[in-house]
Motif scaffolding. Structure first.
Motif, PDB file in Angstrom:
ATOM      1  N   GLY B 147       0.786  -1.469   0.116  1.00  0.00           N
ATOM      2  CA  GLY B 147       0.026   0.012  -0.057  1.00  0.00           C
ATOM      3  C   GLY B 147       0.844   1.355  -0.030  1.00  0.00           C
ATOM      4  N   GLY B 219      -3.564 -15.022  -7.435  1.00  0.00           N
ATOM      5  CA  GLY B 219      -4.106 -14.628  -6.098  1.00  0.00           C
ATOM      6  C   GLY B 219      -4.248 -15.985  -5.021  1.00  0.00           C
ATOM      7  N   ASN B 220      -4.546 -17.039  -5.458  1.00  0.00           N
ATOM      8  CA  ASN B 220      -4.567 -18.069  -4.693  1.00  0.00           C
ATOM      9  C   ASN B 220      -3.224 -18.771  -4.125  1.00  0.00           C
ATOM     10  OD1 ASN B 220      -4.445 -18.875  -7.545  1.00  0.00           O
ATOM     11  ND2 ASN B 220      -5.184 -20.719  -7.158  1.00  0.00           N
ATOM     12  N   ILE B 222      -1.056 -17.046  -3.065  1.00  0.00           N
ATOM     13  CA  ILE B 222      -0.516 -16.589  -1.673  1.00  0.00           C
ATOM     14  C   ILE B 222      -0.449 -17.634  -0.794  1.00  0.00           C
ATOM     15  CG2 ILE B 222      -0.865 -14.775  -0.105  1.00  0.00           C
ATOM     16  CD1 ILE B 222      -2.170 -12.888  -2.565  1.00  0.00           C
ATOM     17  N   GLY B 234       1.138  -1.435  -4.834  1.00  0.00           N
ATOM     18  CA  GLY B 234       0.652  -1.214  -3.551  1.00  0.00           C
ATOM     19  C   GLY B 234      -0.684  -1.139  -3.581  1.00  0.00           C
ATOM     20  N   PHE B 235      -1.317  -0.900  -4.719  1.00  0.00           N
ATOM     21  CA  PHE B 235      -2.731  -0.811  -4.818  1.00  0.00           C
ATOM     22  C   PHE B 235      -3.481  -2.257  -4.779  1.00  0.00           C
ATOM     23  CE2 PHE B 235      -7.151  -0.588  -6.574  1.00  0.00           C
ATOM     24  CZ  PHE B 235      -7.465   0.397  -6.470  1.00  0.00           C
ATOM     25  N   VAL B 236      -2.868  -3.288  -5.518  1.00  0.00           N
ATOM     26  CA  VAL B 236      -3.142  -4.563  -5.750  1.00  0.00           C
ATOM     27  C   VAL B 236      -2.868  -5.189  -4.295  1.00  0.00           C
ATOM     28  CG1 VAL B 236      -3.062  -6.628  -6.908  1.00  0.00           C
ATOM     29  CG2 VAL B 236      -2.795  -4.741  -8.294  1.00  0.00           C
ATOM     30  N   ASN B 238      -2.628  -4.041  -1.464  1.00  0.00           N
ATOM     31  CA  ASN B 238      -3.646  -3.694  -0.290  1.00  0.00           C
ATOM     32  C   ASN B 238      -4.988  -4.124  -0.508  1.00  0.00           C
ATOM     33  OD1 ASN B 238      -5.489  -1.333   0.965  1.00  0.00           O
ATOM     34  ND2 ASN B 238      -3.603  -1.113   1.904  1.00  0.00           N
ATOM     35  N   VAL B 239      -5.621  -4.209  -1.689  1.00  0.00           N
ATOM     36  CA  VAL B 239      -6.711  -4.847  -2.045  1.00  0.00           C
ATOM     37  C   VAL B 239      -6.757  -6.353  -1.743  1.00  0.00           C
ATOM     38  CG1 VAL B 239      -8.300  -5.672  -3.590  1.00  0.00           C
ATOM     39  CG2 VAL B 239      -7.559  -2.989  -3.796  1.00  0.00           C
ATOM     40  N   ALA B 240      -5.693  -6.847  -2.067  1.00  0.00           N
ATOM     41  CA  ALA B 240      -5.644  -8.394  -1.715  1.00  0.00           C
ATOM     42  C   ALA B 240      -5.440  -8.742  -0.132  1.00  0.00           C
ATOM     43  CB  ALA B 240      -4.293  -9.115  -2.367  1.00  0.00           C
ATOM     44  N   LYS B 242      -6.583  -6.841   2.426  1.00  0.00           N
ATOM     45  CA  LYS B 242      -7.742  -6.425   2.949  1.00  0.00           C
ATOM     46  C   LYS B 242      -9.102  -7.341   2.549  1.00  0.00           C
ATOM     47  CE  LYS B 242      -7.030  -1.617   3.984  1.00  0.00           C
ATOM     48  NZ  LYS B 242      -6.791  -0.370   3.420  1.00  0.00           N
ATOM     49  N   THR B 243      -8.996  -7.906   1.341  1.00  0.00           N
ATOM     50  CA  THR B 243      -9.848  -8.973   1.017  1.00  0.00           C
ATOM     51  C   THR B 243      -9.723 -10.133   1.715  1.00  0.00           C
ATOM     52  OG1 THR B 243     -10.068  -8.029  -1.298  1.00  0.00           O
ATOM     53  CG2 THR B 243     -10.654 -10.259  -1.105  1.00  0.00           C
ATOM     54  N   THR B 244      -8.380 -10.615   1.924  1.00  0.00           N
ATOM     55  CA  THR B 244      -8.068 -11.509   2.824  1.00  0.00           C
ATOM     56  C   THR B 244      -8.433 -11.424   4.114  1.00  0.00           C
ATOM     57  OG1 THR B 244      -6.020 -11.894   1.424  1.00  0.00           O
ATOM     58  CG2 THR B 244      -6.190 -12.737   3.742  1.00  0.00           C
ATOM     59  N   GLY B 246     -10.945  -9.683   5.068  1.00  0.00           N
ATOM     60  CA  GLY B 246     -12.329  -9.457   5.156  1.00  0.00           C
ATOM     61  C   GLY B 246     -12.834 -10.754   5.209  1.00  0.00           C
TER      62      GLY B 246
END
Lengths: 355, 355
Positions: B147, B219-220, B222, B234-236, B238-240, B242-244, B246
């Protein structure tokens, strides 16, 4: 619409007719208002020859899961995928033969063929892939784009917002679904330049009453159900989706490992089984299979390639709902309403504070 | 290094000294080779006045969790965050007083202050935030950037790869950690233009033996633990992340809801409790708190703002490990080795097939 006609690419996906045919058969039984066009190799579809409300369309080629887009587009002109999509189009000699098309095949090829054969709706530069993810309210968050467009402009993101809204209106019956822009913070100053400009466009469309724009959302909001529609570019959306699938699978695996560790935990698993089953059903990705390819002059739905018959049936159900609720007309109307009301050059839209 | 000196911003985070002080106290007890500089408001730190191996550094200001970066940077010159970071720097009259700094404060302010006070390492344009995520192997996947940088070039991603490798080498002792580029497919032709060019640079660095480059990951991967280090903008990232967070929280909530539904499921929960506890421990984000701010001329670690004392202690432990293993020197050496061996203008790097 009295009846819903679904063209099914029976050869697509990892398992082809061995799962698509049983799914179609069950769907016919549960949906008396459905007619199916089963598209695929004649041999493979022979078992369906005597089924009611079915027309078999024999083709000679199959788009493989790893075929490059060019092969699907230029070489395999008689593929089940291509022929199934073509049934959505009227020709000089006949009206369209199907209302919606479903395939579990190669996503890149499906998008390329659909775009080539159907063309995009006026006002839409790029089609997007939209799917649903279950949220804490026991409802679904619709998310797009999930991978069709890796480099997006702010205008594309606005178009995705419009299409996503129309999708939720049509399928879930919500008249003004809320839309969030996926970002890395809730403040309007967050994000890349493209995202900030997309926020300006969305706020403007919201202020003018064309969209129910919520503002920025973050990754965790997808599951919280903060908004009905989450808009992002295809790169971010695809990473978020695969991250979600990966974590859900890892967590399920951890649960399984912990419950099979000793005889005592296995006993606990037996006692907890009904609870674990209910839990599994809530997070089972098979239950929400079926992504919409939006922005085309025709309705195309994509099933997960690894879908089983139950899961493929879910994709058929989403396609059916979309056709029954005239999604295509709704998307078209929304686009006309929203995009035509926007300034000709969206770059001129002034930055407005959130409504 | 005989002793490890940690400067702690005791005022940072949602809870400030009420959690940072107990965490520091426990950390002192378990780490006899540690000296702490406790930085914060004199009143708040009074309870620590008599602690061994502690120096209290009184400051008069606090960077609030929602303070804009400019306030932290230009106005609050005597903030606990700023003073804690400054202890990493030698001055004209004294050597550096700390080896590593830890704060649970506002990420944007921490990064901005650290960058302003410490400057970046030579060869690094932008610092990145790196953290770990538990994977199916029972190990950790290190991910960066999370991020700090929303718009990245291919060269930035290469620098992140080098820094991430050095981090894993230093903390986990792996000599050649594998590095993957987060993308939306495994083929080299996938992704945005920036990602494709980053892939070229990484392959080239891998072929020259400067990095153990695996290729694209999704993504999987990770959670699968396909690689040791996952690199993304940092955008991707951070989204990944926070998605995790969440999804993990939603799934835990679903489990809780299912186990508290009826008297029978509550009974099942009691029986399954030890299993559920072990499961919870495996996915507990508190256990892997502590993100590294990499690429600076000083070691700074960021704790989650909502950390409790246990979790803040984990961040202290990661900071301690990094300092003890001379992370700063390792990152520096790697950068010299890798980036200096690259062509002066990375745009000239030819596209090479994967080794």
């Amino acid at each position: 619409m009295d009846r819903v006609r679904i063209a099914v690419d029976c050869m697509g996906g990892d398992h082809g007719p061995s799962i698509t045919l049983p799914a179609c058969r069950a769907f016919l039984d549960s949906h008396p208002d459905v007619d199916l066009l089963l598209v695929g190799m004649a041999d493979a579809l022979a078992p369906a020859a005597s089924w009611p409300r079915c027309t078999i369309v024999a083709t000679t080629e199959i788009v493989a899961m790893d075929d490059p887009v060019e092969i699907a587009l230029r070489r395999k002109k008689d593929s089940s995928m291509r022929v199934a999509i073509s049934k959505l189009k009227a020709t000089a000699t006949s009206p369209a033969l199907a209302d919606v098309c479903v395939s579990a095949g190669n996503t890149g090829a499906l998008m390329a063929l659909a775009r080539y054969l159907l063309k995009t709706l006026e006002g839409i530069d790029r089609p997007a892939i939209a799917s649903v993810i279950p949220n804490e309210h026991g409802e679904f968050t619709t998310m797009l784009d999930l991978g069709a467009n890796v480099d997006c402009t702010a205008e594309h993101l606005l178009q995705f917002a419009v299409m996503g809204s129309a999708l939720v209106s049509a399928i879930d019956g919500k008249s003004e679904p809320s839309v969030g822009l996926l970002n890395i913070g809730s403040e309007v100053i967050k994000g890349s330049e493209v995202i900030k400009r997309a926020g300006d466009l969305l706020r403007s469309a919201g202020a003018d009453g064309h969209l129910n724009y919520f503002g920025n959302v973050e990754g965790n909001d997808i599951f919280k159900g903060t908004v009905d529609v989450v808009v992002c570019d295809g790169f971010v959306g695809n990473v978020a989706l695969k991250t979600t699938e990966g974590l859900a699978s890892t967590m399920s695996r951890f649960i399984r490992e912990e419950f099979t560790r000793t005889w005592w935990t296995k006993l606990a698993a037996i006692i907890a089984m009904p609870v674990l089953k209910r839990f599994r059903a809530r997070v089972d990705p098979r239950g929400y299979n079926g992504a919409a390819l939006l922005g085309l002059q025709g309705l195309v739905f994509k099933s997960h390639g690894s879908a089983d018959a139950y899961s493929f049936g879910r994709a058929l159900a989403r396609a059916y709902d979309a056709a029954r609720n005239r999604l295509l007309d709704q998307v078209h109307d929304r686009i006309v309403e929203t995009l035509q009301a926007m300034p000709a050059n969206p770059g001129d839209v002034p930055v407005r504070p959130a409504a």
